[in-house]
Design an enzyme around this catalytic site. Structure first.
Site, mmCIF file in Angstrom:
data_model
loop_
_atom_site.group_PDB
_atom_site.id
_atom_site.type_symbol
_atom_site.label_atom_id
_atom_site.label_comp_id
_atom_site.label_asym_id
_atom_site.label_seq_id
_atom_site.Cartn_x
_atom_site.Cartn_y
_atom_site.Cartn_z
ATOM 1 N N SER A 286 9.448 -60.397 46.643
ATOM 2 C CA SER A 286 9.488 -58.975 46.980
ATOM 3 C C SER A 286 8.999 -58.704 48.407
ATOM 4 O O SER A 286 9.628 -59.130 49.363
ATOM 5 C CB SER A 286 8.676 -58.195 45.946
ATOM 6 O OG SER A 286 8.880 -56.813 46.070
ATOM 7 N N ASP A 297 14.979 -63.871 60.358
ATOM 8 C CA ASP A 297 16.232 -63.333 60.876
ATOM 9 C C ASP A 297 16.126 -62.889 62.329
ATOM 10 O O ASP A 297 17.100 -62.966 63.085
ATOM 11 C CB ASP A 297 16.697 -62.156 60.016
ATOM 12 C CG ASP A 297 17.402 -62.608 58.751
ATOM 13 O OD1 ASP A 297 17.421 -63.816 58.482
ATOM 14 O OD2 ASP A 297 17.923 -61.740 58.016
ATOM 15 N N LYS A 311 13.244 -61.854 44.604
ATOM 16 C CA LYS A 311 13.102 -60.538 43.983
ATOM 17 C C LYS A 311 13.446 -59.495 45.048
ATOM 18 O O LYS A 311 12.607 -59.148 45.879
ATOM 19 C CB LYS A 311 11.680 -60.356 43.456
ATOM 20 C CG LYS A 311 11.507 -59.181 42.475
ATOM 21 C CD LYS A 311 11.305 -57.873 43.171
ATOM 22 C CE LYS A 311 11.012 -56.753 42.196
ATOM 23 N NZ LYS A 311 10.973 -55.428 42.837
#
Length: 525
Positions: A286, A297, A311
């Protein structure tokens, strides 16, 4: 470091009454009401109407995704305490030794420390009611010790070396719950911060840790998110904001009825420009995956460990009048490159979903990166260096560290499960606390000079044998001993100092942490 206020909300904290856009089908709603009324009034046996309704809500949610859920008022209170960063009580860390509460440490500056309660004290009376030798569980004991801020509780305390019982009146107060377990200089110039969840106070704690480490000469940073199950989105966003440039994407959410919402970096007055390494494992989930995905990224740092949990479903809380709550999935999380964090699932297939980690182990994913396969359709690229990364659930690290299945033996797991490691350590620290503090004035002295006495190991083996917990053979015993001794040393360090010292001991034998130290120390990072 620039500090900002964290909004204590998972995403959009709203009540059922506030849902102006929710539409109900009168036909289906009437059907539900009729069923509930019929069962309550006509069923052959008496029924608990409250439980009946709760079971009905759970039944509906169980047919959806694995993370839509219903929580009772008691469960909601427990969840909120850990995420809001405090509870109200007397302020002691404790453990149970032979049905007696032993104070491990009073919370610094807390109400118990203020009245003179010390590490090693045994609390045996609470408001004239005995809690020693009566086989109360931790929940029952905490219920007696906790209470609203400003209320008083009378404690009867037995202390080593003092014949008579001591009596204290403690005024309950708000007790902090910290989400950062450890922060220290792990190698010259390299800071280390371990975050156990993302709560309302996490960002402030992180800022304080960063300032401390900078003062100690930190220029590069390891963020340890192993076993971090997530928490508040806003806390994760604010932490990532410390490392990105203004306007950089951190995460976005989108769902069938939830328009896309972007979370971008706002920029920081004093951005951290050093190297960053994020550590994850299969239990990082999460909000922990939001931090990891954004750092990866945006090519702001390197990720080390094993593929994260996966998640990536956004839950909106619906609060009911009785304090209970329903958390309904309304959207997905996406990393800056567009990867969906959520691993695949079948609606209503919660059993298979919960066995995913076990299946990963069987497939060899935990022990070999070559066993992890991604479809070409899941290929994405980082935004600045255009490195290949994959979607399809969880974050795949840049550097894979296999699970060492030989290090934590079955024998060791059984000793821990029976409570023998913690109990033996507690007896040892209880009997030797003063001597240890005299011998080791600082943690550095302890870390360099302390070894676990053989008598402690012998006691664990003897107690294990009584409970029929034995190594399969001498090979398993020899594999068990190094990690067991390190764990015991770390527990002693925790009880003499705090969790940060515990991790300073444990991390030196943690393969993921050590790989992170190795990678971040390389010039071509």
């Amino acid at each position: 470091m620039n500090k900002r206020i964290i909004i204590p909300a998972i995403l959009l904290m709203v009540t059922v009454a506030a849902q102006a856009q929710i539409r109900f089908s009168s036909e289906q709603l009437g059907k539900l009401r009729m069923a509930e009324m019929a069962i309550t009034n006509l069923y052959v046996d008496s029924v608990d109407e409250k439980k009946l309704v709760e079971d009905g809500i759970r039944g509906m949610l169980e047919k959806l995704d694995p993370h839509s859920s219903y929580s009772t008022a008691k469960e909601v209170q427990s969840m909120n305490e850990s995420l809001q960063g405090n509870f109200e009580g007397i302020g002691v860390q404790f453990n149970m030794l032979e049905d007696t509460l032993v104070v491990i440490q009073p919370v610094a500056g807390g109400p118990s420390e203020k009245v003179g309660i010390l590490s090693g004290d045994r609390i045996v009376l609470v408001n004239d009611t005995s809690i020693a030798g009566v086989k109360m569980n931790n929940e029952q004991i905490m219920k007696r010790l906790r209470g609203p801020k400003g209320t008083k509780v009378r404690l009867g305390v037995v202390r080593r070396g003092i014949k008579d019982m001591l009596h204290f009146t403690v005024v309950r107060d708000k007790i902090p719950i910290y989400s950062i377990d450890a922060s220290y200089i792990i190698r010259p110039g390299i800071g280390y911060i371990r975050i156990n969840n993302f709560g309302a106070t996490t960002y402030d704690e992180f800022c304080e840790a960063m300032d401390k480490l900078k003062g100690l000469g930190m220029h590069d940073l390891i963020i340890d998110l192993q076993d971090n199950g997530g928490g508040y989105l806003q806390a994760a966003v604010e932490i990532v904001d410390q490392f990105l440039s203004r306007g950089d994407m951190i995460v976005y959410t989108e769902g069938r009825k939830s328009p896309r919402r972007d979370y971008r970096a706002r920029g920081n007055d004093e951005p951290f420009t050093g190297k960053v390494c994020v550590l994850i494992n299969e239990l990082s989930a999460s909000a922990a995956e939001i931090v990891t995905g954004a750092i990866q990224d945006q090519d702001r740092g390197i990720v080390v460990g094993r593929r994260s949990f996966g998640k990536g479903l956004v839950q909106r809380p619906f609060d009911f009048d009785d304090g209970s709550m329903m958390r309904l999935t309304i959207a997905h999380y996406y990393t800056p490159s567009g990867r969906c964090i959520q691993k695949p699932y079948e609606k209503g297939g919660k059993d298979n979903y919960n066995k995913d980690l076990e299946e990963r182990l069987k497939r060899g994913e935990m022990t070999s990166a070559d066993s992890i396969h991604f479809a070409d359709s899941l290929l994405f690229y980082t935004l600045k260096k255009h490195r290949p990364v994959y979607g399809g659930g969880g974050i795949m690290p840049d550097y894979f560290v296999p699970l060492d299945t030989m290090r934590y033996t079955k024998f060791h797991r059984q000793l821990v499960a029976k409570g023998l490691v913690v109990q033996t350590n507690l007896k040892y620290i209880d009997a030797n606390r003063k001597q240890l503090k005299r011998s080791y004035k600082t943690f550095s002295e302890f870390n360099e000079g302390f070894t676990v006495p053989q008598s402690v190991i012998d006691e664990i083996m003897a107690e294990g044998a009584k409970k029929e917990v034995k190594p399969a053979d001498d090979e398993e015993l020899q594999l068990t001993l190094p990690y067991l001794k390190m764990q015991l040393k770390a527990l002693v360090a925790r009880d003499l100092w705090d969790m940060s010292e515990y991790y300073q001991v444990m991390n030196e034998q943690n393969p993921i942490v050590m790989k992170g130290v190795e990678i971040i120390g390389q010039n071509d990072f």
